[in-house]
Motif scaffolding. Structure first.
Motif, short mmCIF file in Angstrom:
data_model
loop_
_atom_site.label_atom_id
_atom_site.label_comp_id
_atom_site.label_asym_id
_atom_site.label_seq_id
_atom_site.Cartn_x
_atom_site.Cartn_y
_atom_site.Cartn_z
N ALA A 164 0.83 -1.20 0.00
CA ALA A 164 0.00 0.00 0.00
C ALA A 164 0.87 1.26 0.00
N GLY A 165 2.00 1.18 0.68
CA GLY A 165 2.91 2.32 0.74
C GLY A 165 3.52 2.67 -0.61
N LEU A 166 3.49 1.74 -1.56
CA LEU A 166 3.98 2.02 -2.91
C LEU A 166 2.98 2.81 -3.74
N GLY A 167 1.76 3.00 -3.21
CA GLY A 167 0.78 3.81 -3.92
C GLY A 167 -0.49 3.09 -4.30
N PHE A 168 -0.74 1.91 -3.70
CA PHE A 168 -1.94 1.15 -4.03
C PHE A 168 -2.98 1.33 -2.91
N ASP A 169 -4.24 1.34 -3.30
CA ASP A 169 -5.31 1.65 -2.34
C ASP A 169 -5.78 0.44 -1.55
N ARG A 170 -5.79 -0.74 -2.21
CA ARG A 170 -6.22 -1.95 -1.51
C ARG A 170 -5.32 -3.11 -1.94
N VAL A 171 -5.05 -4.00 -1.00
CA VAL A 171 -4.14 -5.12 -1.25
C VAL A 171 -4.73 -6.38 -0.64
N LEU A 172 -4.65 -7.47 -1.38
CA LEU A 172 -5.05 -8.78 -0.89
C LEU A 172 -3.87 -9.74 -1.06
N PHE A 173 -3.48 -10.40 0.02
CA PHE A 173 -2.40 -11.39 -0.04
C PHE A 173 -3.00 -12.77 0.11
N SER A 174 -2.61 -13.71 -0.78
CA SER A 174 -3.14 -15.07 -0.76
C SER A 174 -2.01 -16.06 -0.94
N SER A 175 -2.19 -17.26 -0.39
CA SER A 175 -1.26 -18.35 -0.65
C SER A 175 -1.86 -19.27 -1.71
N ALA A 176 -1.03 -20.14 -2.29
CA ALA A 176 -1.49 -21.03 -3.36
C ALA A 176 -1.10 -22.45 -3.04
N SER A 177 -2.00 -23.39 -3.38
CA SER A 177 -1.75 -24.81 -3.15
C SER A 177 -2.43 -25.60 -4.26
N GLY A 178 -1.63 -26.35 -5.03
CA GLY A 178 -2.19 -27.12 -6.12
C GLY A 178 -2.88 -26.22 -7.13
N ASP A 179 -4.16 -26.47 -7.39
CA ASP A 179 -4.91 -25.64 -8.33
C ASP A 179 -5.85 -24.68 -7.59
N LYS A 180 -5.54 -24.39 -6.32
CA LYS A 180 -6.37 -23.50 -5.52
C LYS A 180 -5.53 -22.37 -4.94
N TRP A 181 -6.20 -21.25 -4.65
CA TRP A 181 -5.56 -20.16 -3.92
C TRP A 181 -6.43 -19.78 -2.73
N VAL A 182 -5.76 -19.37 -1.64
CA VAL A 182 -6.45 -19.12 -0.38
C VAL A 182 -6.16 -17.69 0.09
N PRO A 183 -7.17 -16.83 0.15
CA PRO A 183 -6.96 -15.47 0.68
C PRO A 183 -6.51 -15.52 2.14
N ARG A 184 -5.46 -14.75 2.46
CA ARG A 184 -4.93 -14.74 3.82
C ARG A 184 -5.22 -13.45 4.56
N ALA A 185 -5.09 -12.32 3.89
CA ALA A 185 -5.30 -11.04 4.58
C ALA A 185 -5.54 -9.94 3.55
N ALA A 186 -6.34 -8.96 3.94
CA ALA A 186 -6.65 -7.82 3.07
C ALA A 186 -6.34 -6.53 3.82
N TYR A 187 -6.08 -5.47 3.06
CA TYR A 187 -5.69 -4.21 3.71
C TYR A 187 -6.08 -3.02 2.85
N CYS A 188 -6.68 -2.04 3.50
CA CYS A 188 -6.97 -0.75 2.86
C CYS A 188 -6.60 0.34 3.87
N PRO A 189 -5.53 1.11 3.62
CA PRO A 189 -5.06 2.06 4.64
C PRO A 189 -6.07 3.13 4.99
N THR A 190 -6.98 3.44 4.08
CA THR A 190 -7.96 4.50 4.35
C THR A 190 -9.28 3.97 4.91
N ASN A 191 -9.41 2.64 4.99
CA ASN A 191 -10.67 2.07 5.46
C ASN A 191 -10.39 0.80 6.28
N PRO A 192 -9.99 0.96 7.55
CA PRO A 192 -9.69 -0.21 8.40
C PRO A 192 -10.86 -1.18 8.53
N LEU A 193 -12.10 -0.66 8.51
CA LEU A 193 -13.26 -1.54 8.64
C LEU A 193 -13.35 -2.49 7.46
#
Length: 401
Positions: A164-193
């Motif tokens: 987000a500090g590089l200039g992006f408004d929202r970020v989602l980090f996910s891990s991957a396993s086989g043919d699936k991906w799993v969301p781990r955490a999301a972040y929006c610096p201007t909207n904690p809720l």
């Protein structure tokens, strides 16, 4: 200057302009990105050049009106790409005018204008290069911050904060396993809720997109998602985001997919600039090694060991945080940070630099550095990202930041 000499000079300028055309072709390559904005002093020079073009008697009135006029009227001359496009168009028109018989009477004025165009274009490209270098430097600093994080939770959430500090408004980090991906955490610096609620109640895993399986970065818009609405539940994940356009960046370890970063930019619909995206790729390439370092330090299997054991998800053995933010035990309460320190850390969470925080709070950059040092000491944090992570885990925020 005689007409043959002017025509010869115009031909030389036209040939020298071939390098400008090549640069224009390179700009087309990044047409899907937004544009870095020019500083005020360069915008003033572009506007002054626009005025000179319109005042040049040897050029048709349409040159000043169509080449720069539209960009000037909608304010896009502040954008690097628009200013360069204006200069390129004015260059072509001026060189053509120089090669006509009527241009001979104004050859001195036209040549001076051409030289001014060339010099200004050089200044803009130099600024562009410096902007990209500064963005890369921020990415390198972010990598260093993440390597110093003391836990995997801090790394995961720190990745979001640093991206987000590089200039992006929202970020989602996910891990991957086989043919699936799993969301781990999301972040929006201007909207904690939004950050806390975005993943709540959603399914654990989603089908891996073809681009991610091929380790290819992809840009996805709302039309693409509507076309694939029946493929899997990832459509619901997108629907919640209400994103018009987002970018997917695969995270790979020696050719094997480890995770995915999703980012978007809100506002007027303009995407990240080329320098922002280049910095994101630099950071993204380091994320697998950073996660591996954190897991190894915790005496857990490394990503490659997990892969060799039959799991493609290096975080598979870690607690699943889908639907929630990574959990960390707060190390301080609200009384540990002063009101000013709370103001500073709130702006740190938005990715602001010390200089930007100083301007916002009307204090010197040195004073900001002193506040940051005290924040790191009070939160027992190795770096800014870790301090922000701990502050965001339930620590009260100031009413206005």
């Amino acid at each position: 200057m005689g007409i043959p000499a002017v025509e010869k000079l115009a031909d030389r300028f036209m040939r020298s302009g071939s390098s400008e055309a090549a640069r224009s072709d390179r700009r087309v390559e990044f047409a899907e990105f937004g544009s870095d904005e020019l500083p005020d002093e360069l915008v003033v020079q572009v506007l002054d050049l626009h005025r000179r073009i319109r005042a040049c008697a040897a050029l048709p009135e349409s040159v000043g009106r169509t080449d720069c006029g539209a960009a000037h009227s909608n304010g896009s001359l502040r954008r690097t790409s628009s200013a360069l496009a204006c200069i390129s168009a004015a260059w072509d028109s001026t060189v053509r005018a120089l090669s006509t018989p009527s241009g001979s009477a104004h050859s001195t004025e036209l040549i001076a204008l051409i030289n001014r165009l060339r010099a200004l274009e050089g200044q803009i490209h130099l600024y562009w290069s410096r902007t990209e270098a500064e963005a890369e430097s921020r990415a390198v600093d972010a990598i260093g911050n993440l390597y110093r994080c003391k836990s995997l939770d801090a790394v995961i959430y720190g990745i979001l904060v640093e991206v987000a500090g590089l200039g992006f408004d929202r970020v989602l980090f996910s891990s991957a396993s086989g043919d699936k991906w799993v969301p781990r955490a999301a972040y929006c610096p201007t909207n904690p809720l939004w950050s806390q609620q975005y993943l709540n109640g959603l399914h654990d895993a989603y089908d891996l997109p073809d681009a991610a399986a091929r380790l290819q970065t992809a840009q996805v818009d709302d039309r693409d998602m509507l076309h694939h609405r029946s493929d899997d539940q990832a459509f619901e994940l997108w629907r919640r985001s209400r994103s018009k356009r987002f970018w997917m960046i695969p995270l790979s370890d020696r050719g094997r997919l480890m995770g995915i970063l999703h980012v978007d930019c809100l506002g007027d619909g303009c995407g990240p600039s080329r320098s922002q995206f280049s910095a994101l790729r630099t950071l993204g390439r380091a994320v697998p090694a950073i996660v591996a370092h954190s897991i190894a330090r915790a005496s857990a299997p490394t990503p490659m060991a997990a892969i060799e054991a039959g799991s493609r998800d290096p975080l598979a053995s870690q607690p699943n945080t889908t639907g929630t933010q990574p959990k960390m035990e707060p190390t301080l309460d609200a009384t540990d940070l002063s009101a000013r320190e709370l103001d500073v850390i709130a702006l740190m969470a938005k990715g602001k630099t010390n200089a930007q925080i100083g301007r916002r709070l009307v204090i010197t950059e040195g004073t900001v550095k002193s506040h940051v040092k005290r924040i790191l000491r009070k939160t027992d944090s190795a770096n800014r990202a870790e301090a922000v992570v701990k502050w965001l885990q339930g620590i009260p925020k100031p009413s206005a930041a």
